[in-house]
Design an enzyme around this catalytic site. Structure first.
Site, PDB file in Angstrom:
ATOM      1  N   ASP A 179      11.052   9.258  -3.581  1.00 18.04           N
ATOM      2  CA  ASP A 179       9.410   8.691  -2.947  1.00 18.04           C
ATOM      3  C   ASP A 179       9.924   9.496  -1.681  1.00 18.04           C
ATOM      4  O   ASP A 179       9.596   7.593  -0.996  1.00 18.04           O
ATOM      5  CB  ASP A 179       8.991   7.468  -3.340  1.00 18.04           C
ATOM      6  CG  ASP A 179       7.808   7.653  -2.871  1.00 18.04           C
ATOM      7  OD1 ASP A 179       6.608   8.790  -2.845  1.00 18.04           O
ATOM      8  OD2 ASP A 179       6.860   6.598  -2.857  1.00 18.04           O
TER       9      ASP A 179
ATOM     10  N   GLN B 270      -2.029  -1.785   1.593  1.00 11.74           N
ATOM     11  CA  GLN B 270      -2.570  -0.033   1.302  1.00 11.74           C
ATOM     12  C   GLN B 270      -3.280   0.184   2.606  1.00 11.74           C
ATOM     13  O   GLN B 270      -3.096  -0.568   3.556  1.00 11.74           O
ATOM     14  CB  GLN B 270      -4.039  -0.182   0.398  1.00 11.74           C
ATOM     15  CG  GLN B 270      -3.283  -0.615  -0.593  1.00 11.74           C
ATOM     16  CD  GLN B 270      -3.621  -2.186  -1.148  1.00 11.74           C
ATOM     17  OE1 GLN B 270      -4.384  -2.553  -0.566  1.00 11.74           O
ATOM     18  NE2 GLN B 270      -3.635  -1.838  -2.629  1.00 11.74           N
ATOM     19  N   GLY B 271      -2.078   2.037   2.838  1.00 13.52           N
ATOM     20  CA  GLY B 271      -2.351   2.358   3.920  1.00 13.52           C
ATOM     21  C   GLY B 271      -0.778   1.806   4.699  1.00 13.52           C
ATOM     22  O   GLY B 271      -0.896   2.988   5.580  1.00 13.52           O
ATOM     23  N   ASP B 272       0.144   1.516   4.474  1.00 17.03           N
ATOM     24  CA  ASP B 272       1.574   1.106   5.317  1.00 17.03           C
ATOM     25  C   ASP B 272       2.359   2.603   4.621  1.00 17.03           C
ATOM     26  O   ASP B 272       4.162   2.762   5.061  1.00 17.03           O
ATOM     27  CB  ASP B 272       2.247   0.239   4.887  1.00 17.03           C
ATOM     28  CG  ASP B 272       1.222  -1.019   5.622  1.00 17.03           C
ATOM     29  OD1 ASP B 272       0.813  -0.404   7.028  1.00 17.03           O
ATOM     30  OD2 ASP B 272       0.604  -2.393   5.059  1.00 17.03           O
ATOM     31  N   SER B 273       2.294   2.782   3.596  1.00 14.62           N
ATOM     32  CA  SER B 273       2.624   4.077   2.555  1.00 14.62           C
ATOM     33  C   SER B 273       3.517   4.549   3.711  1.00 14.62           C
ATOM     34  O   SER B 273       2.897   5.312   4.626  1.00 14.62           O
ATOM     35  CB  SER B 273       2.172   4.639   1.467  1.00 14.62           C
ATOM     36  OG  SER B 273       2.312   3.910   0.198  1.00 14.62           O
TER      37      SER B 273
ATOM     38  N   HIS C  78       4.846  10.581  -2.164  1.00  7.93           N
ATOM     39  CA  HIS C  78       3.490  10.693  -2.650  1.00  7.93           C
ATOM     40  C   HIS C  78       2.677  11.416  -1.343  1.00  7.93           C
ATOM     41  O   HIS C  78       1.565  11.463  -1.220  1.00  7.93           O
ATOM     42  CB  HIS C  78       2.995   9.522  -3.805  1.00  7.93           C
ATOM     43  CG  HIS C  78       2.707   8.515  -2.526  1.00  7.93           C
ATOM     44  ND1 HIS C  78       4.165   7.159  -2.289  1.00  7.93           N
ATOM     45  CD2 HIS C  78       2.577   7.274  -1.862  1.00  7.93           C
ATOM     46  CE1 HIS C  78       3.966   6.323  -1.297  1.00  7.93           C
ATOM     47  NE2 HIS C  78       2.877   6.179  -1.418  1.00  7.93           N
TER      48      HIS C  78
END
Length: 271
Positions: A130, A219-222, A84
């Site tokens: 993913d 959020q931001g670690d994906s 993603h």
């Protein structure tokens, strides 16, 4: 239940943060970079980390320098990340930033991407697959993470202590981190994770976190790494909120894709 990928939402205001531990995944296949940034997780409940200990930890930005995800070096020419994340920004706009512990500095290097491989059949973080591999333009002069071998199945046992790394938010809805952070989280059993997430697929996913919450990616670690020692066992994928009780982070199970990652990461020799 609202499950989100752990990319960062900051691009809309000029800064993309990429984290991958949100329990409600957001489809980034057609999402903009800013949407990707806003849906990502970050490290909650962790501490500042050093690239001297984790030289394979890198992050992704768009051409304007806005961070939107994390990634991990898997060879001298490639990094692995979440699918993603790879679909959130056009290939020609992606930059892989390596050797930069503090995002406010100009340390290390920012390399363009020449090729993007995404796991076949990927459609949404909650459906599995993913994972992506980005081939960089140039060479990554930093030690890569190890990929799990057939004899490493025990690394996925319940209670195994793993380390998640990233530059994402340090609290659900909070500010992003300027520097690399890490947190220790135990692997959760497949049966427990299935009871927490009806979309959980043990063939392609693995969960890690504490029943009481408090420590997680955000959020931001994906796209960032979950490692045991230097062995990559997971890639931040999605979660419900960040560090919520009963909602561990969900990661791509790297062992299921190790052969594909290795094939894509092997430098091609020109004849």
């Amino acid at each position: 239940m609202s499950v989100k990928s752990r990319r960062s939402l900051l691009l809309a205001c000029g800064a993309l943060l990429a984290v991958a531990a949100v329990a409600v995944p957001v489809v980034v296949g057609t999402a903009s970079a800013e949407q990707a940034s806003a849906n990502q997780p970050r490290i909650v409940g962790g501490n500042q980390a050093s690239l001297a200990d984790h030289p394979y930890a890198v992050y992704l930005t768009d051409a304007g320098g806005n961070q939107f995800c994390g990634a991990v070096i898997v060879s001298s020419t490639a990094v692995a990340t979440a699918a993603h994340c790879a679909k959130a920004v056009a290939k020609q706009e992606i930059r892989v930033v390596a050797g930069r512990e503090d995002k406010r500095t100009s340390d290390g290097e920012a390399l363009g991407v020449s090729k993007v491989w995404i796991s076949q059949g990927y459609s949404d973080p909650t459906q599995g697959g993913d994972v992506a591999v980005l081939t960089v333009r140039g060479q990554l002069g930093y030690r890569p993470a190890k990929l799990p071998e057939s004899g490493d199945a025990g690394l996925y046992n319940k209670g195994t202590q793993a380390t998640v790394l990233g530059w994402g938010r340090i609290a659900d809805g909070g500010a992003r981190s300027d520097y690399l952070r890490s947190a220790q989280v135990p692997v959760v059993s497949d049966s427990e994770c299935r009871s927490d997430y009806t979309v959980y697929d043990q063939r392609s996913m693995v969960c890690a976190g504490y029943a009481e919450g408090g420590v997680d990616a955000c959020q931001g670690d994906s796209g960032g790494p979950l490692v045991v020692g230097d062995t990559l066992i997971g890639i931040v994928s999605f979660g419900e909120g960040c560090a919520k009780a009963g909602k561990p982070g969900v990661y791509t199970r790297v062992s299921a894709y190790a052969d594909d990652i290795k094939t894509q990461a092997t430098p091609r020799l020109l004849g």
